[in-house]
Design an enzyme around this catalytic site. Sequence first.
Site, PDB file in Angstrom:
ATOM      1  N   CYS A 166       0.821  -1.211   0.000  1.00 35.79           N
ATOM      2  CA  CYS A 166       0.000   0.000   0.000  1.00 35.79           C
ATOM      3  C   CYS A 166       0.857   1.265   0.000  1.00 35.79           C
ATOM      4  CB  CYS A 166      -0.930  -0.026   1.213  1.00 35.79           C
ATOM      5  SG  CYS A 166      -1.895   1.474   1.400  1.00 35.79           S
ATOM      6  N   ASP A 199       8.875  -6.807   8.373  1.00 32.55           N
ATOM      7  CA  ASP A 199       9.371  -5.650   9.127  1.00 32.55           C
ATOM      8  C   ASP A 199       8.850  -4.327   8.570  1.00 32.55           C
ATOM      9  OD1 ASP A 199      10.931  -5.959   6.876  1.00 32.55           O
ATOM     10  OD2 ASP A 199      12.778  -5.251   7.815  1.00 32.55           O
ATOM     11  N   SER A 228       5.865  -3.758   7.213  1.00 30.47           N
ATOM     12  CA  SER A 228       4.478  -3.603   7.696  1.00 30.47           C
ATOM     13  C   SER A 228       4.470  -3.197   9.166  1.00 30.47           C
ATOM     14  CB  SER A 228       3.723  -4.925   7.553  1.00 30.47           C
ATOM     15  OG  SER A 228       3.862  -5.428   6.254  1.00 30.47           O
ATOM     16  N   ASP A 282      10.854 -15.792   4.771  1.00 30.56           N
ATOM     17  CA  ASP A 282      12.326 -15.691   4.771  1.00 30.56           C
ATOM     18  C   ASP A 282      12.950 -15.870   6.151  1.00 30.56           C
ATOM     19  OD1 ASP A 282      12.075 -15.079   2.153  1.00 30.56           O
ATOM     20  OD2 ASP A 282      12.473 -12.940   2.349  1.00 30.56           O
ATOM     21  N   ARG A 331      22.087 -28.892 -14.070  1.00 28.87           N
ATOM     22  CA  ARG A 331      20.768 -28.279 -14.251  1.00 28.87           C
ATOM     23  C   ARG A 331      20.540 -27.230 -13.165  1.00 28.87           C
ATOM     24  NH1 ARG A 331      21.324 -30.913 -18.103  1.00 28.87           N
ATOM     25  NH2 ARG A 331      19.939 -32.354 -19.176  1.00 28.87           N
ATOM     26  N   ASN A 339       7.980 -38.777  24.321  1.00 21.83           N
ATOM     27  CA  ASN A 339       7.787 -39.087  25.747  1.00 21.83           C
ATOM     28  C   ASN A 339       9.099 -39.360  26.478  1.00 21.83           C
ATOM     29  OD1 ASN A 339       8.306 -41.467  24.370  1.00 21.83           O
ATOM     30  ND2 ASN A 339       6.992 -42.714  25.666  1.00 21.83           N
ATOM     31  N   GLY A 386       1.085 -42.718  20.488  1.00 19.88           N
ATOM     32  CA  GLY A 386       1.719 -41.932  21.547  1.00 19.88           C
ATOM     33  C   GLY A 386       1.862 -42.690  22.848  1.00 19.88           C
ATOM     34  N   MET A 397       0.965 -45.527   9.971  1.00 22.56           N
ATOM     35  CA  MET A 397       1.342 -44.470   9.024  1.00 22.56           C
ATOM     36  C   MET A 397       2.016 -43.310   9.765  1.00 22.56           C
ATOM     37  SD  MET A 397      -2.377 -42.813   8.204  1.00 22.56           S
ATOM     38  CE  MET A 397      -1.738 -41.509   7.200  1.00 22.56           C
TER      39      MET A 397
END
Length: 784
Positions: free
Chosen positions: A91, A121, A123, A168, A294, A533, A575, A663
Amino acid sequence: MSKVNTTGVDPTNMGVGRAIAVLTSGGDAQGMNAAVRATVRVGLYTGAKVFFVHEGYQGLVDGGDHIRPATWESVSMMLQLGGTVIGSARCKDFQTRDGRLKAAYNLVKLAITNLCVIGGDGSLTGANIFRTEWNDLLKDLVSKGKITKEQAKASSHLNIVGMVGSIDNDFCGTDMTIGTDSALHRIIEVVDSITTTAQSHQRAFIMEVMGRHCGYLALITALACGADWVFIPEMPPDDGWEEHLCRRLTETRNAGSRLNVIIVAEGAINKEGKPITCDQLKDLVTKRLGFDTRATILGHVQRGGTPSAFDRVLGSRMGVEAVMALLEATPETPACVVSLSGNQAVRLPLMECVQVTKDVTVAMKEGRFDDAVKLRGRSFENNWNTYKLLAHVRPPATKSNINVAILNVDAPCAGMNAAVRTAVRIGIIQGHNMLAVHDGFEGLAQAKIEPITWNTVGDWTGKGGSELGTKRGLPGKYMEEISLNIAKYNIHALVIIGGFEAFSGGLEMVQGREKYEELCIPMVIIPATVSNNVPGSDFSIGADTALNTITATCDRIKQSAAGTKRRVFIIETMGGYCGYLATMSALSAGADAAYIYEEKFGIRDLEANVEHLVQKMKTTVKRGLILRNENCSSNYTTDFIFNLYSEEGKGVFDCRKNVLGHMQQGGTPTPFDRNFATKMGAKAVLWLTEKLKECYGHGRIFANNPDSACVLGMRKRGLVLQPLAELKEETDFEHRIPKSQWWLKLRPIMKILAKYKISLDTSEQTLMEHVINKKHPVHMTLTK
């Protein structure tokens, strides 16, 4: 439930009569939506009015329909969305006084005196200018007849709190900015994909990642993928780097590697301040070495995609802290940034952080590169030193004649291999002979021991599971054989990587020292388990990967019900008796409840939860999510909870259940787990090297002190080593968990974000800390 509030302040009335506006500004970052959601919901919880400002500062200047009231439901289903739902814009108008005058008018009209800004920073600096001018702006508005004196008096002071949203991670004072972890996820996904194709063709790959002024993304990527070289703006390479780079790439190839990876930050420069680009490097490698090369520039892919679990939890925690900071602020309080240090929420003076961030740029311009790295903070410096050790230090010609053995114990988890790789390589750099023990303590007893070399572990960083093989068996029943093999293979130190069994096994080994002198050698335990744990550490390697797997699965499960009738999902997580995974995934997936062993619950609580969900489902909310830790109760099973919700929800919602199972232990490690494991592996071997010097006497190594067998853990803000004997007192052995666990403090936040009117403990106020002239810098802050 949460702790009793001891300040006499009722948090549910803290915001009555106040109004908060939230805006996102500058470049977008994944996790901003989590911060917006938490700010809105906690604001409403305190009794305040909350407003969205759409399109950043432009919306603040334009007013009208850009500033709209926020409701509880208006932030539903946005946790998993990348970018920012309320829009962001650069802005120009707000940079002028006229623009800020319009913005002030729009806020006064709605009686908004609290502003929460999520951005970089630039903003946040803009917000601070706005705050310092506020009284003058109000005088102008009164003199122009735009507002009355009464209105000006009612809005006499503007409070500002910032949250840093920037992929960043270029804002000093905070360990991690919102969006950085998700950006790393995108980068590592690409690096992993490119690695497979590069190995097929024996190619060199040069990858440019974002970071115009800050090399954080490039540095962590290099650590997380074991890159050959990294170029960052804060630390340009020494003169003659071209020869050094080519020599390094040739050595890697000659050692049997099929690929080379070079990571470049977009702002990378040489000592003269001239840019180092992908194309330059491609030409150099192709012409001098003839390698098939590449170049890939990642670009805006890094900003996109769904936020990682870490960024969702970070955004949520920062949102809560931001609202508290706004409501506790006085006219004398400087504008602050809420931030993370280790796993602690902190408040820092906004302009001090901005100043240090600018100081980095000045240091780089003036060629003071060592200062630039230091100003970035302990975490950045620590990452840089680890990278230098692993990438640029050559193994010494003289050996130390020390043999260090490494073993994995307990269930496999993602990140174990990264820890082994670093431990092996740092050990070799220290001149030690490294030995691999296959299949845990059992393998140590059965002499499954062999030398492990620099090249063996080359590509282990990104591999899931355990390449060494791991078993749960404890050493107690094999003590005789283990002591014989320690003597036979002349093992002088042990690195034990694993879960609760690694901890228990370590304790048994220490007890065995009374009978077997061979066990009087230094030992270090590195916690690695999805359950998180292990006593002595706030985090375990592997837990972040499991958390992301659960979160991604919860997103998909919730999405599966899109467009259907109202539905509630009951999901069981792993867990053991530790509720870490259930609690943290509840926070990151936006669950309505998480049942865990550590927080006892009965039929009354279940009844209240069901009723709460029934009422919620009568509004515009269409999906509910309930998480249950596998061992939270032997009677209130997943089936019981599923049947209860199904019966009570009849006519309002239907239910589905999922048991996630193994999983959660699989998959490739996340950037956090790779980096955490890399640092832990390095620290463990460096500590053992020092300990071996202490324990050497009369031509042999003898370690019998309690502090010669330690757990290496992350505690609050740094890496610490704690003797196993001390940690014994802090452990509940029956349920295999530490007696006190830091993350339990986050449970009230989860409940408030799920619309429970519980008491949030505000007695432990987060005090403002300073980042400039810290006389006692924090001990080795460890983050992502």
